[in-house]
Each structure stands twice: as C-alpha cells, then as structure tokens.
Design a protein around this motif. Structure first.
Motif, PDB file in Angstrom:
ATOM      1  N   PHE A 105      -6.213  32.658 -20.242  1.00  0.00           N
ATOM      2  CA  PHE A 105      -7.317  31.697 -20.286  1.00  0.00           C
ATOM      3  C   PHE A 105      -8.038  31.717 -18.948  1.00  0.00           C
ATOM      4  N   ILE A 106      -9.366  31.675 -18.995  1.00  0.00           N
ATOM      5  CA  ILE A 106     -10.139  31.396 -17.793  1.00  0.00           C
ATOM      6  C   ILE A 106     -10.897  30.101 -18.037  1.00  0.00           C
ATOM      7  N   MET A 107     -10.928  29.249 -17.050  1.00  0.00           N
ATOM      8  CA  MET A 107     -11.608  27.959 -17.177  1.00  0.00           C
ATOM      9  C   MET A 107     -11.885  27.406 -15.790  1.00  0.00           C
ATOM     10  N   ASP A 108     -12.777  26.424 -15.733  1.00  0.00           N
ATOM     11  CA  ASP A 108     -13.088  25.793 -14.461  1.00  0.00           C
ATOM     12  C   ASP A 108     -12.047  24.729 -14.128  1.00  0.00           C
ATOM     13  N   SER A 134     -14.477  32.666 -27.060  1.00  0.00           N
ATOM     14  CA  SER A 134     -15.332  32.014 -26.079  1.00  0.00           C
ATOM     15  C   SER A 134     -15.668  30.598 -26.516  1.00  0.00           C
ATOM     16  N   GLY A 135     -15.582  29.656 -25.594  1.00  0.00           N
ATOM     17  CA  GLY A 135     -16.024  28.299 -25.882  1.00  0.00           C
ATOM     18  C   GLY A 135     -17.536  28.251 -25.929  1.00  0.00           C
ATOM     19  N   THR A 174     -23.202  31.952 -20.827  1.00  0.00           N
ATOM     20  CA  THR A 174     -22.978  31.553 -19.438  1.00  0.00           C
ATOM     21  C   THR A 174     -21.782  30.629 -19.269  1.00  0.00           C
ATOM     22  N   GLY A 175     -21.117  30.283 -20.375  1.00  0.00           N
ATOM     23  CA  GLY A 175     -19.929  29.456 -20.276  1.00  0.00           C
ATOM     24  C   GLY A 175     -18.754  30.218 -19.698  1.00  0.00           C
ATOM     25  N   SER A 176     -17.791  29.483 -19.170  1.00  0.00           N
ATOM     26  CA  SER A 176     -16.649  30.153 -18.522  1.00  0.00           C
ATOM     27  C   SER A 176     -15.313  29.586 -18.986  1.00  0.00           C
ATOM     28  N   PHE A 177     -15.270  29.137 -20.241  1.00  0.00           N
ATOM     29  CA  PHE A 177     -14.021  28.681 -20.849  1.00  0.00           C
ATOM     30  C   PHE A 177     -13.704  29.675 -21.956  1.00  0.00           C
TER      31      PHE A 177
END
Length: 250
Positions: A105-108, A134-135, A174-177
């Motif tokens: 998982f990648i997330m902020d 992708s979220g 452009t999301g990062s979740f």
C-alpha cells in the motif's frame, strides 16, 4: 503490550501487506494514522507491516515513530529513515527494499487517506486479481472534503486535462492511495522519471503501457488535519511540464 499484539486474528492466507508511509514533518499526524492502520488491519485479520520512511523531518517525526515502534512492536513498525528530502519516488524505492509483504500500500501520512478503506482495496484486488487498485475521488461515493474552491478546480482541471491528453483508463490519476502487487510496484517505480505530483500520474500511465490491470475503489479524501499543504504555484507549473512531457513521450 503483549495483549495488543496478540489480539489480532490472522487470516492465514499467506498474503502480507506492507504499508509505505513517507513522512516529512508529520509528528502530529503519525500517531493517528498508525493507530488507525493497526485498528483496521487488526479487525480485518490481514497480515501487515508499516514502513515509515522519514526524510530528516526537523519537527521530530522520527522520534515519534520510534515511540510508536516501542508501542506496537518492531515486527509491525519498521523505521527506514533518510537524512534529507529526496523525493517520493526514491522514498518508495527505499521502502520497497525493506518490504516483506507481497502486496504494498502507498498512502499519505497526513490523514487525508483513511485506513478504513483498506479492506475494500484488498477485496477489490482479490475479486479481479488486479495488478494495482487505485483509490478514486471521482467515481461512486468518492469525494473531496476540506478543500477550497481553488484546490478543487486545480485537481479537477488537472485530472480532466490528463484524461484528454493521455487517456489512461483510470478516473483519478493524481491520487496517492493505492495497492500494488509488490513486483508491479517495483517495475513501475524503476520506469518512472517524474517527480512531485506528476509521479503518481506517470505510475498509472506506465501501468497501462505495460498492460497491468487496474481496479478502482471510491474513497473520501479529507484535507490534512495538521500541518500545511505542500501544493503551491511551483508544484502546479511542475505538474503541467510533467504532463506535457508524458504526452510527448508516451
């Protein structure tokens, strides 16, 4: 602390999920995001680890991470700090090297991505066998909360222009979740050359080029709780330059 670690029921299906959390000045947010990750992974029973990649935060983020590691255990919280800010792509590369999971998982870390959606990501991936999930803020029940009109227009505009120029087949570039098969994330990161906000967009574009399958999960994006947004005029200019570069080279 033993009861906290021993209370989680593992599904025992062999899959493990590594969460990469790049941080810079997130000392207020980090304890909350880690607690939420532990809560939702624990309730769902999936095996997991959280990898904190701090880029020399001057606010003491790393010291907070060290305390969290003592609370939750070194098997759940891995600290892989770097001396200074070196970019998001290199943070992922650094984190992947230490990831023991077969999914990543990648997330902020600023609480804009709520861990409550993690079980939905996993369910979606398993249903379709997707290479990445992708979220999306722009489909189904997805949305954005806490942004002023300017930021909403910038985000919508960037996404629209990107859709027109690149036709990536995903609704939120452009999301990062996101959830990746580990080997897919390694392959994409090695090929991406963009920095900043364009990086996440290029990841999706390259995924389509390589015929990776992409699933989407509607998410609610909430503006950061503590700290300042890093979006400014320079980032917008860099985004447009990166977009044109991708248009010319893909």
């Amino acid at each position: 602390m033993a009861s906290r670690k021993g209370s989680q029921q593992s599904r025992g299906d062999g899959d493990k999920y590594s969460v990469l959390l790049p941080t810079y000045n997130e000392r207020e947010n980090l304890p909350l995001i880690v607690w939420l990750l532990v809560k939702y992974f624990g309730e769902s029973g999936y095996e997991y680890e959280i990898i904190v990649i701090d880029d020399g935060s001057p606010d003491g983020t790393l010291e907070v991470a060290e305390q969290l590691q003592k609370i939750y255990g070194e098997d759940k919280i891995l600290l892989r700090p770097r001396a200074k800010k070196l970019g998001l792509g290199t943070a992922y590369i650094h984190g992947i090297k230490h990831a023991r999971g077969n999914y990543v998982f990648i997330m902020d870390a600023d609480l804009s991505h709520h861990p409550k959606f993690i079980p939905e990501f996993i369910k979606k991936q398993r249903e379709g066998g997707y290479d990445l999930v992708s979220g999306t803020r722009y489909r189904g029940d997805g949305g954005v909360y806490g942004w002023d009109l300017r930021r909403k227009l910038i985000s919508r505009g960037a996404n629209y222009v990107t859709q027109v120029l690149l036709r990536p087949g995903a609704s939120d570039l452009t999301g990062s979740f996101r959830l990746y098969k580990k080997e897919v994330l390694v392959s994409l990161v090695e090929r991406c050359v963009s920095k900043g906000y364009v990086f996440q967009m290029e990841m999706i574009v390259r995924a389509r080029q390589l015929n990776y399958t992409i699933g989407e999960v509607p998410i609610s994006f909430v503006d950061r709780v503590y700290g300042e947004s890093k979006l400014g005029g320079n980032e917008i200019v860099s985004f447009l330059k990166g977009l044109l570069t991708l248009f010319a080279t893909t």
